[in-house]
Design an enzyme around this catalytic site. Sequence first.
Site, PDB file in Angstrom:
ATOM      1  CG  HIS A 146      -1.747   1.297   1.743  1.00 32.62           C
ATOM      2  ND1 HIS A 146      -2.867   1.228   0.951  1.00 32.62           N
ATOM      3  CD2 HIS A 146      -1.347   2.165   2.313  1.00 32.62           C
ATOM      4  CE1 HIS A 146      -3.288   2.719   1.795  1.00 32.62           C
ATOM      5  NE2 HIS A 146      -2.548   3.383   2.245  1.00 32.62           N
ATOM      6  CD  GLU A 147       1.673   3.622   3.626  1.00 32.31           C
ATOM      7  OE1 GLU A 147       2.296   4.273   3.158  1.00 32.31           O
ATOM      8  OE2 GLU A 147       0.728   2.964   4.611  1.00 32.31           O
ATOM      9  CG  HIS A 150       0.226   5.875  -0.689  1.00 30.53           C
ATOM     10  ND1 HIS A 150      -0.948   6.712  -1.311  1.00 30.53           N
ATOM     11  CD2 HIS A 150      -0.027   5.486   0.558  1.00 30.53           C
ATOM     12  CE1 HIS A 150      -1.838   6.344  -0.280  1.00 30.53           C
ATOM     13  NE2 HIS A 150      -1.591   6.234   0.626  1.00 30.53           N
ATOM     14  CD  GLU A 227      -5.635   6.431   2.016  1.00 29.86           C
ATOM     15  OE1 GLU A 227      -4.651   5.090   2.632  1.00 29.86           O
ATOM     16  OE2 GLU A 227      -4.374   7.212   1.717  1.00 29.86           O
TER      17      GLU A 227
END
Length: 294
Positions: A146-147, A150, A227
């Site tokens: 997930h990070e 980003h 997100e």
Amino acid sequence: MLRIVLFLLTNLAIMLVLSVVASIFGLDRWAYTHTGINLAGMLVFCALFGVGGSLVSLLLSKTMAKMSVGAQVIAQPRNASEQWLFNTVAQHAKNAGIGMPEIAVYDAPEMNAFATGASRNHALVAVSTGLLQSMNRDEVSAVLGHEISHVANGDMVTLALIQGVVNTFVMFLARVLGSVIDNAISGNRDNREGGYGIGYFVITMVLQMVLGVLATMIVMWFSRWREFRADAGGAQLGGRANMISALRTLSGAHDDAGLPKALVAFGIAGGGGMARLFMSHPPIAERIAALQKV
């Protein structure tokens, strides 16, 4: 860097168009005659502070993030756990097509992780000890994905630039409207002679706060939207079932993300506000539902 250049060019184009429109309709002459404001000059001034401030903040983001949470960078893995963390981030970064980010761990009981940095190839990914202790490795892998997503999506740069743009227009509109209102209250005082009263500064400060609240809604909308994209990226890199499981584990934690305000938008858990419009992250139930539809 290309993303920054394109955004700056876009902002310059917007300012040019606004200046041309103001000139065609005589708004610049009206503003100067009645309020003493040079609209083009004021717009440039606000852009320097609005966009410039956001870019400086972006460039310092890694250093400030490390200091804020006391993150310890893993330069060389010292044990099996750090080696696994290092290898997992390296594999995700390779699959996402970005440079190897710095990896850090910070001491906090809350489950969270965040990514920051001024570019895709010079980022920082940090995880809390609370997350490492509360999730299994499959779930941690999904959170790391997930990070990394980003970073790969350029979310830090885009968010900083959007913040810079809205800051510019908040400053600009507050000053223009403040001057018009102060001029009307003071009986058309000639502000070109340095006649701004205390009312102008008070009105401008109030307007800046009000417009700042509205601007925050725009920034938070983008933050919530990205997100969902990062969750999808985490599912692709770490497995959809693992991403869903990680979110469910997060949903059982306290709402307090444990991150400084400046980093909340970059965390996995986020920080819910009193109203949805001011939330940096969507409700976890909605994030899980979005992943289940894929």
